[in-house]
Write a protein that holds these residues in place. Structure first.
Motif, mmCIF file in Angstrom:
data_model
loop_
_atom_site.group_PDB
_atom_site.id
_atom_site.type_symbol
_atom_site.label_atom_id
_atom_site.label_comp_id
_atom_site.label_asym_id
_atom_site.label_seq_id
_atom_site.Cartn_x
_atom_site.Cartn_y
_atom_site.Cartn_z
ATOM 1 N N THR A 158 5.662 -4.586 7.296
ATOM 2 C CA THR A 158 4.441 -5.282 6.881
ATOM 3 C C THR A 158 3.771 -6.001 8.046
ATOM 4 O O THR A 158 2.556 -6.127 8.075
ATOM 5 C CB THR A 158 4.728 -6.276 5.744
ATOM 6 O OG1 THR A 158 5.712 -7.213 6.167
ATOM 7 C CG2 THR A 158 5.207 -5.561 4.493
ATOM 8 N N SER A 159 4.549 -6.450 9.013
ATOM 9 C CA SER A 159 3.995 -7.193 10.150
ATOM 10 C C SER A 159 3.649 -6.313 11.332
ATOM 11 O O SER A 159 2.851 -6.697 12.186
ATOM 12 C CB SER A 159 5.003 -8.248 10.624
ATOM 13 O OG SER A 159 6.148 -7.608 11.179
ATOM 14 N N GLY A 160 4.298 -5.160 11.431
ATOM 15 C CA GLY A 160 4.160 -4.335 12.634
ATOM 16 C C GLY A 160 4.970 -4.857 13.796
ATOM 17 O O GLY A 160 4.831 -4.381 14.920
ATOM 18 N N ILE B 296 4.915 7.932 12.225
ATOM 19 C CA ILE B 296 3.926 7.277 11.366
ATOM 20 C C ILE B 296 4.444 5.874 11.112
ATOM 21 O O ILE B 296 5.658 5.666 10.999
ATOM 22 C CB ILE B 296 3.806 8.000 10.007
ATOM 23 C CG1 ILE B 296 3.493 9.481 10.186
ATOM 24 C CG2 ILE B 296 2.766 7.327 9.111
ATOM 25 C CD1 ILE B 296 3.733 10.306 8.925
ATOM 26 N N VAL B 297 3.552 4.917 11.014
ATOM 27 C CA VAL B 297 3.968 3.585 10.579
ATOM 28 C C VAL B 297 2.995 3.102 9.515
ATOM 29 O O VAL B 297 1.784 3.269 9.634
ATOM 30 C CB VAL B 297 4.091 2.590 11.762
ATOM 31 C CG1 VAL B 297 2.753 2.228 12.358
ATOM 32 C CG2 VAL B 297 4.846 1.345 11.361
ATOM 33 N N PHE B 298 3.559 2.568 8.432
ATOM 34 C CA PHE B 298 2.804 1.838 7.420
ATOM 35 C C PHE B 298 2.981 0.369 7.750
ATOM 36 O O PHE B 298 4.105 -0.130 7.829
ATOM 37 C CB PHE B 298 3.352 2.085 6.010
ATOM 38 C CG PHE B 298 3.186 3.472 5.458
ATOM 39 C CD1 PHE B 298 2.410 4.437 6.088
ATOM 40 C CD2 PHE B 298 3.812 3.812 4.268
ATOM 41 C CE1 PHE B 298 2.272 5.709 5.557
ATOM 42 C CE2 PHE B 298 3.676 5.072 3.723
ATOM 43 C CZ PHE B 298 2.906 6.029 4.360
ATOM 44 N N THR B 299 1.858 -0.332 7.935
ATOM 45 C CA THR B 299 1.949 -1.734 8.315
ATOM 46 C C THR B 299 0.805 -2.514 7.690
ATOM 47 O O THR B 299 0.047 -1.991 6.862
ATOM 48 C CB THR B 299 2.007 -1.868 9.853
ATOM 49 O OG1 THR B 299 2.274 -3.230 10.198
ATOM 50 C CG2 THR B 299 0.738 -1.409 10.531
ATOM 51 N N GLY B 300 0.673 -3.771 8.082
ATOM 52 C CA GLY B 300 -0.386 -4.628 7.579
ATOM 53 C C GLY B 300 -0.826 -5.585 8.671
ATOM 54 O O GLY B 300 -0.467 -5.434 9.839
ATOM 55 N N ARG B 301 -1.620 -6.578 8.236
ATOM 56 C CA ARG B 301 -2.140 -7.596 9.142
ATOM 57 C C ARG B 301 -2.846 -6.940 10.334
ATOM 58 O O ARG B 301 -3.734 -6.125 10.128
ATOM 59 C CB ARG B 301 -1.037 -8.569 9.520
ATOM 60 C CG ARG B 301 -0.479 -9.272 8.260
ATOM 61 C CD ARG B 301 0.509 -10.362 8.545
ATOM 62 N NE ARG B 301 0.920 -10.991 7.301
ATOM 63 C CZ ARG B 301 1.973 -10.603 6.552
ATOM 64 N NH1 ARG B 301 2.750 -9.609 6.953
ATOM 65 N NH2 ARG B 301 2.251 -11.227 5.427
ATOM 66 N N SER B 302 -2.442 -7.196 11.565
ATOM 67 C CA SER B 302 -3.118 -6.597 12.725
ATOM 68 C C SER B 302 -2.513 -5.254 13.125
ATOM 69 O O SER B 302 -3.038 -4.571 13.989
ATOM 70 C CB SER B 302 -3.018 -7.555 13.915
ATOM 71 O OG SER B 302 -1.671 -7.603 14.382
ATOM 72 N N PRO C 237 -4.961 -3.486 4.129
ATOM 73 C CA PRO C 237 -5.427 -4.870 3.971
ATOM 74 C C PRO C 237 -4.483 -5.687 3.099
ATOM 75 O O PRO C 237 -3.585 -5.149 2.456
ATOM 76 C CB PRO C 237 -6.789 -4.701 3.293
ATOM 77 C CG PRO C 237 -6.755 -3.368 2.646
ATOM 78 C CD PRO C 237 -5.792 -2.519 3.424
ATOM 79 N N GLY C 238 -4.719 -6.983 3.107
ATOM 80 C CA GLY C 238 -3.924 -7.914 2.305
ATOM 81 C C GLY C 238 -3.345 -9.000 3.184
ATOM 82 O O GLY C 238 -2.962 -8.743 4.323
ATOM 83 N N THR C 239 -3.284 -10.208 2.644
ATOM 84 C CA THR C 239 -2.711 -11.318 3.399
ATOM 85 C C THR C 239 -1.270 -11.592 2.996
ATOM 86 O O THR C 239 -0.469 -12.010 3.822
ATOM 87 C CB THR C 239 -3.552 -12.600 3.208
ATOM 88 O OG1 THR C 239 -3.674 -12.865 1.808
ATOM 89 C CG2 THR C 239 -4.940 -12.430 3.804
ATOM 90 N N ALA C 240 -0.920 -11.330 1.752
ATOM 91 C CA ALA C 240 0.443 -11.561 1.277
ATOM 92 C C ALA C 240 1.300 -10.323 1.521
ATOM 93 O O ALA C 240 0.835 -9.193 1.357
ATOM 94 C CB ALA C 240 0.436 -11.900 -0.207
ATOM 95 N N THR C 241 2.542 -10.549 1.907
ATOM 96 C CA THR C 241 3.477 -9.433 2.101
ATOM 97 C C THR C 241 3.553 -8.573 0.849
ATOM 98 O O THR C 241 3.583 -7.339 0.936
ATOM 99 C CB THR C 241 4.863 -9.982 2.473
ATOM 100 O OG1 THR C 241 4.763 -10.661 3.726
ATOM 101 C CG2 THR C 241 5.895 -8.869 2.583
ATOM 102 N N SER C 242 3.571 -9.195 -0.321
ATOM 103 C CA SER C 242 3.689 -8.438 -1.567
ATOM 104 C C SER C 242 2.508 -7.490 -1.763
ATOM 105 O O SER C 242 2.682 -6.348 -2.213
ATOM 106 C CB SER C 242 3.814 -9.390 -2.757
ATOM 107 O OG SER C 242 2.727 -10.300 -2.782
ATOM 108 N N THR C 243 1.307 -7.921 -1.425
ATOM 109 C CA THR C 243 0.130 -7.064 -1.562
ATOM 110 C C THR C 243 0.200 -5.901 -0.578
ATOM 111 O O THR C 243 -0.104 -4.757 -0.931
ATOM 112 C CB THR C 243 -1.156 -7.880 -1.330
ATOM 113 O OG1 THR C 243 -1.186 -8.976 -2.248
ATOM 114 C CG2 THR C 243 -2.394 -7.029 -1.515
ATOM 115 N N ILE C 244 0.615 -6.171 0.647
ATOM 116 C CA ILE C 244 0.770 -5.111 1.649
ATOM 117 C C ILE C 244 1.793 -4.084 1.168
ATOM 118 O O ILE C 244 1.570 -2.870 1.248
ATOM 119 C CB ILE C 244 1.167 -5.721 3.005
ATOM 120 C CG1 ILE C 244 0.019 -6.566 3.558
ATOM 121 C CG2 ILE C 244 1.570 -4.633 4.002
ATOM 122 C CD1 ILE C 244 0.407 -7.465 4.721
#
Length: 196
Positions: A123-125, A145-151, A166-173
């Motif tokens: 989730t953080s990368g 391949i990587v699935f990630t979030g945030r930046s 997108p998403g700010t919460a880990t759960s949403t990501i």
């Protein structure tokens, strides 16, 4: 203090908003399509899919491997896929002898071939063991391949296909990662198996 109803409404709103953002993100959707094409090509070449993540993403890695080996949307033959998060003896031996940041990279070094593909979920990368696995893929010329979030974190520069949701919460990501995972499996099934 929020009531349970207020909480579920807030979480549903966040989930819907993030999904709508992803739906409108043509660049990420195009990157997803390229990742699917690469996985299909690797399967056609006789390769397999290796998947890894930590915590909830470890469970997602196991979930996705099960969908590939069993089935998702249609009855079909099994597709070789393995979660690198499931063998406690391997995980604890590598963690003890080489450090937890090597638990996925060392498995790839021992198992993967140039026909295969790796999917990291973070989730953080910034998960060190996913970053080491992506570096190992580079050394072995294995597409990643990587699935990630945030930046997208440091994983963005290491993966061949980086899908930042997108998403700010880990759960949403993580919810969006499951949508990507299911759609990846469904798309591969549709490409490789023409009859239901």
């Amino acid at each position: 203090m929020s009531s349970p109803v207020e909480r579920i409404r807030r979480n549903l709103d966040a989930s819907i908003s993030a999904k709508q953002q992803l739906l409108g993100d043509d660049a990420t959707l195009a990157a997803f399509a390229r990742a699917v094409e690469m996985v299909v090509a690797r399967y056609r070449a006789g390769g397999r899919l290796y998947i890894a993540g930590n915590g909830g993403s470890a469970a997602d890695a196991q979930h996705l491997a099960a969908e590939f080996v069993s089935k998702l949307a249609r009855d079909r033959g099994p597709l070789p896929a393995e979660s690198l998060t499931t063998d406690t003896s391997i995980l604890t031996a590598i963690g003890n002898d080489y450090g937890f940041d090597q638990v996925f990279a060392r498995q790839l070094a021992g198992k993967a071939t140039g026909k295969d593909v790796f999917l990291g979920i973070t989730t953080s990368g910034e998960s060190p063991n996913i970053l080491r696995a992506l570096e190992q893929c580079r050394r072995m010329d294995i597409p990643s391949i990587v699935f990630t979030g945030r930046s997208g974190g440091a994983a963005r520069a290491l993966a061949d296909h980086c899908l930042v949701v997108p998403g700010t919460a880990t759960s949403t990501i993580q919810e969006l990662h499951i949508v990507l995972a299911h759609t990846l499996c469904e798309s591969v099934e549709a490409a490789l198996f023409t009859t239901a």
